[in-house]
Write a protein that holds these residues in place. Structure first.
Motif, PDB file in Angstrom:
ATOM      1  N   LYS A 106     -29.483 -33.300  37.294  1.00 11.96           N
ATOM      2  CA  LYS A 106     -29.205 -31.952  37.790  1.00 11.96           C
ATOM      3  C   LYS A 106     -28.676 -31.061  36.671  1.00 11.96           C
ATOM      4  O   LYS A 106     -29.041 -29.882  36.571  1.00 11.96           O
ATOM      5  N   LYS A 107     -27.812 -31.617  35.844  1.00 16.94           N
ATOM      6  CA  LYS A 107     -27.277 -30.824  34.725  1.00 16.94           C
ATOM      7  C   LYS A 107     -28.380 -30.491  33.728  1.00 16.94           C
ATOM      8  O   LYS A 107     -28.422 -29.387  33.177  1.00 16.94           O
ATOM      9  N   PHE A 108     -29.276 -31.436  33.500  1.00 18.27           N
ATOM     10  CA  PHE A 108     -30.368 -31.223  32.559  1.00 18.27           C
ATOM     11  C   PHE A 108     -31.312 -30.133  33.054  1.00 18.27           C
ATOM     12  O   PHE A 108     -31.740 -29.268  32.282  1.00 18.27           O
ATOM     13  N   ILE A 109     -31.628 -30.149  34.350  1.00 15.59           N
ATOM     14  CA  ILE A 109     -32.503 -29.125  34.917  1.00 15.59           C
ATOM     15  C   ILE A 109     -31.863 -27.737  34.781  1.00 15.59           C
ATOM     16  O   ILE A 109     -32.531 -26.753  34.449  1.00 15.59           O
ATOM     17  N   THR A 110     -30.561 -27.659  35.015  1.00  9.04           N
ATOM     18  CA  THR A 110     -29.853 -26.386  34.873  1.00  9.04           C
ATOM     19  C   THR A 110     -29.885 -25.896  33.438  1.00  9.04           C
ATOM     20  O   THR A 110     -30.028 -24.694  33.174  1.00  9.04           O
ATOM     21  N   GLN A 111     -29.752 -26.813  32.492  1.00  9.45           N
ATOM     22  CA  GLN A 111     -29.822 -26.445  31.078  1.00  9.45           C
ATOM     23  C   GLN A 111     -31.201 -25.886  30.727  1.00  9.45           C
ATOM     24  O   GLN A 111     -31.313 -24.941  29.944  1.00  9.45           O
ATOM     25  N   ILE A 112     -32.245 -26.457  31.310  1.00 11.49           N
ATOM     26  CA  ILE A 112     -33.600 -25.945  31.077  1.00 11.49           C
ATOM     27  C   ILE A 112     -33.723 -24.523  31.622  1.00 11.49           C
ATOM     28  O   ILE A 112     -34.310 -23.641  30.972  1.00 11.49           O
ATOM     29  N   ILE A 113     -33.144 -24.284  32.798  1.00  8.69           N
ATOM     30  CA  ILE A 113     -33.190 -22.937  33.387  1.00  8.69           C
ATOM     31  C   ILE A 113     -32.452 -21.938  32.500  1.00  8.69           C
ATOM     32  O   ILE A 113     -32.942 -20.833  32.229  1.00  8.69           O
ATOM     33  N   ILE A 117     -34.037 -18.620  30.405  1.00 10.24           N
ATOM     34  CA  ILE A 117     -33.540 -17.242  30.469  1.00 10.24           C
ATOM     35  C   ILE A 117     -33.323 -16.695  29.059  1.00 10.24           C
ATOM     36  O   ILE A 117     -33.709 -15.563  28.745  1.00 10.24           O
ATOM     37  N   ILE A 118     -32.720 -17.509  28.205  1.00  7.33           N
ATOM     38  CA  ILE A 118     -32.435 -17.089  26.822  1.00  7.33           C
ATOM     39  C   ILE A 118     -33.730 -16.835  26.050  1.00  7.33           C
ATOM     40  O   ILE A 118     -33.854 -15.848  25.321  1.00  7.33           O
ATOM     41  N   ILE A 154     -27.996 -28.426  21.406  1.00 10.32           N
ATOM     42  CA  ILE A 154     -26.703 -27.839  21.043  1.00 10.32           C
ATOM     43  C   ILE A 154     -25.759 -27.815  22.246  1.00 10.32           C
ATOM     44  O   ILE A 154     -24.562 -28.106  22.117  1.00 10.32           O
ATOM     45  N   ILE A 155     -26.292 -27.484  23.425  1.00 16.01           N
ATOM     46  CA  ILE A 155     -25.453 -27.493  24.632  1.00 16.01           C
ATOM     47  C   ILE A 155     -24.845 -28.870  24.849  1.00 16.01           C
ATOM     48  O   ILE A 155     -23.639 -29.012  25.095  1.00 16.01           O
ATOM     49  N   ASN A 156     -25.664 -29.910  24.739  1.00 15.68           N
ATOM     50  CA  ASN A 156     -25.173 -31.276  24.952  1.00 15.68           C
ATOM     51  C   ASN A 156     -24.279 -31.750  23.815  1.00 15.68           C
ATOM     52  O   ASN A 156     -23.358 -32.539  24.032  1.00 15.68           O
ATOM     53  N   ALA A 157     -24.533 -31.264  22.609  1.00 18.06           N
ATOM     54  CA  ALA A 157     -23.715 -31.667  21.462  1.00 18.06           C
ATOM     55  C   ALA A 157     -22.265 -31.249  21.661  1.00 18.06           C
ATOM     56  O   ALA A 157     -21.335 -32.033  21.418  1.00 18.06           O
ATOM     57  N   TYR A 158     -22.050 -30.026  22.103  1.00 20.12           N
ATOM     58  CA  TYR A 158     -20.671 -29.568  22.331  1.00 20.12           C
ATOM     59  C   TYR A 158     -20.070 -30.178  23.582  1.00 20.12           C
ATOM     60  O   TYR A 158     -18.844 -30.352  23.673  1.00 20.12           O
ATOM     61  N   ASN A 159     -20.898 -30.527  24.539  1.00 17.98           N
ATOM     62  CA  ASN A 159     -20.415 -31.222  25.725  1.00 17.98           C
ATOM     63  C   ASN A 159     -19.914 -32.630  25.365  1.00 17.98           C
ATOM     64  O   ASN A 159     -18.859 -33.072  25.835  1.00 17.98           O
ATOM     65  N   LEU A 160     -20.643 -33.303  24.481  1.00 18.95           N
ATOM     66  CA  LEU A 160     -20.312 -34.686  24.146  1.00 18.95           C
ATOM     67  C   LEU A 160     -19.201 -34.803  23.101  1.00 18.95           C
ATOM     68  O   LEU A 160     -18.509 -35.816  23.044  1.00 18.95           O
ATOM     69  N   ILE A 225     -19.698 -23.184  25.884  1.00 18.09           N
ATOM     70  CA  ILE A 225     -19.572 -23.060  24.428  1.00 18.09           C
ATOM     71  C   ILE A 225     -20.886 -23.442  23.747  1.00 18.09           C
ATOM     72  O   ILE A 225     -21.355 -22.749  22.842  1.00 18.09           O
ATOM     73  N   GLY A 226     -21.492 -24.545  24.177  1.00 21.62           N
ATOM     74  CA  GLY A 226     -22.751 -24.975  23.592  1.00 21.62           C
ATOM     75  C   GLY A 226     -23.848 -23.938  23.765  1.00 21.62           C
ATOM     76  O   GLY A 226     -24.630 -23.686  22.844  1.00 21.62           O
ATOM     77  N   MET A 227     -23.890 -23.303  24.934  1.00 22.60           N
ATOM     78  CA  MET A 227     -24.904 -22.277  25.178  1.00 22.60           C
ATOM     79  C   MET A 227     -24.699 -21.070  24.255  1.00 22.60           C
ATOM     80  O   MET A 227     -25.651 -20.561  23.660  1.00 22.60           O
ATOM     81  N   VAL A 228     -23.446 -20.624  24.128  1.00 26.15           N
ATOM     82  CA  VAL A 228     -23.149 -19.484  23.249  1.00 26.15           C
ATOM     83  C   VAL A 228     -23.474 -19.835  21.804  1.00 26.15           C
ATOM     84  O   VAL A 228     -24.042 -19.024  21.059  1.00 26.15           O
ATOM     85  N   MET A 229     -23.127 -21.051  21.383  1.00 31.80           N
ATOM     86  CA  MET A 229     -23.415 -21.479  20.011  1.00 31.80           C
ATOM     87  C   MET A 229     -24.912 -21.492  19.722  1.00 31.80           C
ATOM     88  O   MET A 229     -25.349 -21.148  18.616  1.00 31.80           O
TER      89      MET A 229
END
Length: 389
Positions: A106-113, A117-118, A154-160, A225-229
């Motif tokens: 579910k988190k991965f699908i949201t990241q794709i969405i 958008i970006i 990058i989103i997952n990198a800052y999450n992890l 943070i990962g998304m902004v980065m």
């Protein structure tokens, strides 16, 4: 047209407002989390031994959104409305995961969405390899999938990398300050304000997050943070890598990667190890760089300092050798980083392993736990200890 000193003051005020909003919000969040028992419960993977609220991302989000909306004109910078839409999407899925655990799917699908958008609405897309592998221009057929991969990575990198007190916040603060400085001098004041808005929130958050932490940022903070980065680094590469830029930079790709190098390399390394072992890349373990350093008996603040120092060193390397070209810089960054992390991984001293841990909530609302622990020693070591004892 406002003068440059005024723009500097306006952008600086963005950071100040962001700091104030986050600084005032976080204690309230801690109080509410305590009353509602919204805790991050420790387990065998985590390095903290007490229950702590993991909703610091709310404070970061409030300060960031409120301050940047005041400063950035959406009529003059239309792409930012889509960045905010992506930020809202990522933040709320992270918040839901902090309160009610979500599956990785579910988190991965949201990241794709959010990435869609970006890319398709915000206009952030990789259009060139800038000479890496001898490739320059990229057609959308290859550029768009590569952009999706980069943003999600990058989103997952800052999450992890958010695993110990102060680490993710400090690495993010370093990156936002560097990007804000570049964008200001490059004349991209909206992007400078975007970066400083996040920086102000991070400074406020770190006051409450350094060891001993009173609150964690949680997924609502780390995913945001990962998304902004991802937006900042891709925009930096596109602008700084252009010869027509106000402030062009050699090896812009290498320098951009260097700014994010610690979470990026750590995530790629851990994902690779998990897949080699036949596990899902999103399965949890204790192989992250901060775990390797903590297991050597270092304090959280020391580990954070080491990672920040390593990040600054690699940024300096990328800048000093930028004249060598993107290929040399990128290969050099990953080689140095992987060798260093490999040494940490393979020279890790034997340690105790938690086999089972059970948590019970007591009358005061805190958690007690019992653990069954075995020592990772060979029979010869045990015999030797008994003989010497």
């Amino acid at each position: 047209m406002w003068g440059k000193p005024y723009r500097m003051l306006e952008i600086g005020i963005t950071a100040i407002i962001s700091f104030i909003v986050a600084f005032l919000a976080i204690p309230v969040i801690i109080l509410i989390a305590d009353k509602k028992k919204l805790y991050d419960v420790p387990d065998e993977r985590k390095v903290h031994s007490r229950t702590i609220a993991s909703l610091g991302g709310i404070g970061i989000f409030l300060g960031f959104i409120f301050s940047t909306l005041l400063c950035i004109s959406l009529s003059q910078n239309a792409e930012f409305q889509y960045f905010y839409a992506s930020a809202l999407t990522i933040f709320f899925i992270g918040l839901k995961d902090d309160i009610i655990a979500l599956s990785a799917t579910k988190k991965f699908i949201t990241q794709i969405i959010a990435a869609a958008i970006i890319i398709h609405l915000g206009g952030i897309q990789i259009e060139s390899m800038y000479g890496i592998g001898g490739i320059t221009q990229l057609s959308p057929t290859y550029g768009i999938p590569l952009t999706y991969f980069t943003i999600i990575l990058i989103i997952n990198a800052y999450n992890l990398i958010d695993g110990i007190d102060g680490l993710a916040g400090s690495l993010s603060l370093l990156a936002t300050l560097l990007f804000a400085t570049y964008f200001y001098y490059a004349g991209l004041h909206a992007y400078a304000a975007f970066a400083l808005g996040l920086a102000g929130s991070l400074i406020a958050f770190l006051i409450f997050n350094f060891q001993p932490a009173k609150i964690f940022m949680g997924d609502s903070g780390s995913l945001l943070i990962g998304m902004v980065m991802s937006i900042l680094v891709l925009k930096f590469i596109a602008v700084a890598g252009s010869p027509a830029a106000v402030v062009p930079m050699q090896s812009a790709v290498g320098i951009g990667i260097a700014v994010l190098i610690v979470p990026l390399v750590d995530t790629l390394r851990v994902f690779a190890i998990r897949m080699i072992k036949g596990r899902s890349p999103f399965s949890p373990d204790r192989n992250h760089v901060h775990h390797l350093l903590i297991d050597r008996g270092l304090r959280h603040s020391t580990v954070t300092f080491i990672c920040i120092l390593a990040n600054i060193t690699l940024i300096s390397f990328a800048y000093i050798f930028s004249f060598m070209g993107n290929s040399f810089v990128v290969i050099g960054l990953f080689t140095i980083s992987l060798i260093t992390m490999g040494i940490l991984y393979f020279t890790l001293p034997k340690r105790n392993m938690v086999i089972h841990r059970q948590y019970v909530i007591n009358q005061k609302g805190s958690f007690n736990h019992t653990s069954k622990v075995i020592d990772l020693k060979t029979k010869e070591e045990v015999i030797s200890e008994k003989l010497s004892g």
